[in-house]
Write a protein that holds these residues in place. Sequence first.
Motif, short mmCIF file in Angstrom:
data_model
loop_
_atom_site.label_atom_id
_atom_site.label_comp_id
_atom_site.label_asym_id
_atom_site.label_seq_id
_atom_site.Cartn_x
_atom_site.Cartn_y
_atom_site.Cartn_z
N CYS A 11 -8.10 -4.39 2.72
CA CYS A 11 -7.05 -3.56 3.48
C CYS A 11 -5.81 -3.87 3.86
CB CYS A 11 -7.66 -2.01 4.25
SG CYS A 11 -6.19 -0.64 4.78
N ARG A 12 -4.60 -3.19 3.21
CA ARG A 12 -2.77 -4.05 3.21
C ARG A 12 -2.97 -2.86 4.72
NH1 ARG A 12 -0.76 -7.08 0.18
NH2 ARG A 12 1.23 -6.30 1.55
N THR A 13 -3.25 -2.53 5.10
CA THR A 13 -2.68 -1.58 6.38
C THR A 13 -3.37 -2.03 7.27
OG1 THR A 13 -2.66 0.47 4.70
CG2 THR A 13 -3.27 0.56 7.78
N ARG A 70 -13.66 -6.51 -3.47
CA ARG A 70 -12.80 -6.14 -2.74
C ARG A 70 -11.94 -6.25 -2.15
NH1 ARG A 70 -17.58 -2.81 1.51
NH2 ARG A 70 -17.55 -5.22 1.16
N ASP A 124 -15.57 1.26 -5.23
CA ASP A 124 -15.22 -0.35 -4.75
C ASP A 124 -16.40 -1.34 -5.09
OD1 ASP A 124 -12.33 0.38 -4.61
OD2 ASP A 124 -12.53 0.37 -2.24
N THR A 141 -3.06 8.79 0.59
CA THR A 141 -4.09 8.36 1.47
C THR A 141 -4.40 9.14 2.35
OG1 THR A 141 -3.74 6.30 2.27
CG2 THR A 141 -4.97 6.18 0.30
N CYS A 155 -9.00 3.28 10.65
CA CYS A 155 -8.37 3.23 10.12
C CYS A 155 -8.73 4.70 8.87
CB CYS A 155 -7.44 1.63 8.75
SG CYS A 155 -6.91 2.06 7.73
N ALA A 194 -7.57 4.52 5.63
CA ALA A 194 -6.96 4.20 4.48
C ALA A 194 -7.61 3.36 3.87
CB ALA A 194 -5.55 3.49 4.19
N CYS A 195 -9.22 3.14 4.53
CA CYS A 195 -10.12 2.64 3.86
C CYS A 195 -11.39 2.14 4.76
CB CYS A 195 -9.11 0.83 4.61
SG CYS A 195 -10.00 0.46 5.81
N ARG A 246 -10.22 -2.10 0.67
CA ARG A 246 -9.21 -0.92 -0.13
C ARG A 246 -9.34 -1.27 -1.69
NH1 ARG A 246 -7.85 4.26 -0.49
NH2 ARG A 246 -6.32 4.91 -1.80
N HIS A 286 -10.71 -1.78 10.53
CA HIS A 286 -10.64 -0.26 9.86
C HIS A 286 -12.02 0.23 10.32
CE1 HIS A 286 -15.35 -1.51 10.06
NE2 HIS A 286 -14.49 -3.17 10.15
N ASP A 311 0.99 -1.05 0.02
CA ASP A 311 -0.22 -0.19 -0.55
C ASP A 311 0.53 1.05 -0.28
OD1 ASP A 311 0.77 0.21 2.47
OD2 ASP A 311 -0.66 -0.49 3.45
#
Length: 586
Positions: free
Chosen positions: A448-450, A445, A209, A131, A459, A461-462, A467, A456, A48
């Motif tokens: 999310c790699r984070t 989908r 997504d 992001t 987070c 980023a998603c 994500r 989530h 990511d």
Amino acid sequence: MVQRAKPLGQLLVDAGSITGTALESALQEQKRSGHRLGEVLIRRGLTDDRHIARGLAAQLSLAYVEPPLSPQPAALALIGPDLARKWTVLPLTATPKVLRLAMADPLDVEAVDEFGFRCGRRIEPVVAARTAILEGLARAYSDELASLVSSLPPFLDPSESREALEAAAALAPVVRIVDHVLRTAAEEGASDVHFEARPGGLEVRFRIDGVLRKRLTLPAASHGPVVSRIKVMANMDISVKRRPQDGGLTFRPRGVELRLRVSTLPVEGGEKVVVRILDPSGSPRTLDALGLSNRDARILRQLGSAGQGVILAAGPTGSGKSSSLFAALAELNREGLNIVTLEDPVEYTLPGINQVQVNPRAGLTFPSALRAILRQDPDVVMVGEIRDRETAEIAMTAAVTGHLVMSSIHTIDAPGAIARLLDMGVPPFLVAGGLTGVVAQRLLRRVCRTCRGRDHETCHACVDGFRGRTGVFQVLTIDDAMREEIIHGASISTLRRLARARGMITLAEDARRLVAEGMTTPHEVARVIHGDPGATLPCAGCGTDIPSDAIACPRCGRRRRKVCPCGRWTQRGWRFCPWCLRPVTT
């Protein structure tokens, strides 16, 4: 002695963000596409942007800032929101001599010079994930929309005159509100924006997504001016409200040119407007970027290298068929080939390829344009969609005469594409002789790699732990035995059994590969794939494979158990419980 910085890829491998094998594959794609390594790795879902930012900071010996980013008001006052979004930067702190600037690309010398000149300060770049910067921009300038809405005048009802609507659509608050919504949608990665009249106001929803989510609600009085403003931008007739219209425009929210497709529909309560956002730079450049397994990618490359035949991408609307066709075209594109596409509309622009826009009003329909293209000595022809018998017959005839034709068709699985062509009235001998392969697909989908789907809620980023999206595929190749069955009018169930016997897997089986790799979840698979045709499960009594949509085994009569160990019913034919994610015993 000055020590040279390690390459970004090696830094990511050393940090454990990617594997050496993944790096080697990404480097090969980078050479083919010319994109940056970080862009390739993110597009392929190998890492990511936070890991990329950390690696870039280490490589350049710059500071890395973890999200969430917290800018000081004094720094924000130096840079307006439009300029910050244009360059995707966020001012963090400011002193009389230095402005600390969070940047996704600290090597952008032009941006550093621009802000240094405007602010009269030395720019100190720090590295942050793209992001995280976009999230920070949304929070830092969140009061922008509120101030615009509060400045809207009390408009009249939507039945007002054309002149009044044109005047309202040209007002500064309306123009800035529409720009703000479209810019925000592009920054958040939305594929579509829906403007819908509701009792509580004008509701704006983003599809991100593949999932449609409510984003904001504007005052009800803004419906007419906002819709009129979008019509003006898309070169549509502002006075027509009782029939659907289509239009388009280009939009540059952050220095990147996007294409917007606009459609209106008269519904109860007022016109509904949908804006489709197309990023020409976002089309996949290789088959590997789609999420295909190594086996399926190899089969498709073999079909393409044959230089003749019809290859179809099958699936419902929004399943990624166009992206797959463009990825295949990008790999075939070379100087020695004449490649022509026929589209409605042209979505992505590929250099070196002749792209034709269908225009029925001018007499340029799919059949007429396809006939004209075949007189231009093409090597490869891409038809956006096979919609009727005439187009299908021309495509099949072109394939029989030595052309490679690629197109899309709306069916639920690969064998269903054959049945669809026959239902259109295409002669069986022509289908058998022209068709060489079908690729059915869906989009799932990605986790999310984070946060890996676990954190989530906190987070940035998603959305909901996901994500981005990746594809699941079912690849069918037409061999001599299948051609015989097609000519003799075999049923779709016979074609499915024959294809399965020759190694074709179902969409659900390909999805299990992604679940095993941690790319997605069984719950997401169950949401997208409903009753995969042709999938089989063993009977609980005798072990015989029976279709996933069957209730009882034809041999022993035993019914398959469909209850998960968690006590809840599973989706029909699925081996994982979509609630507790445990395997279902049969």
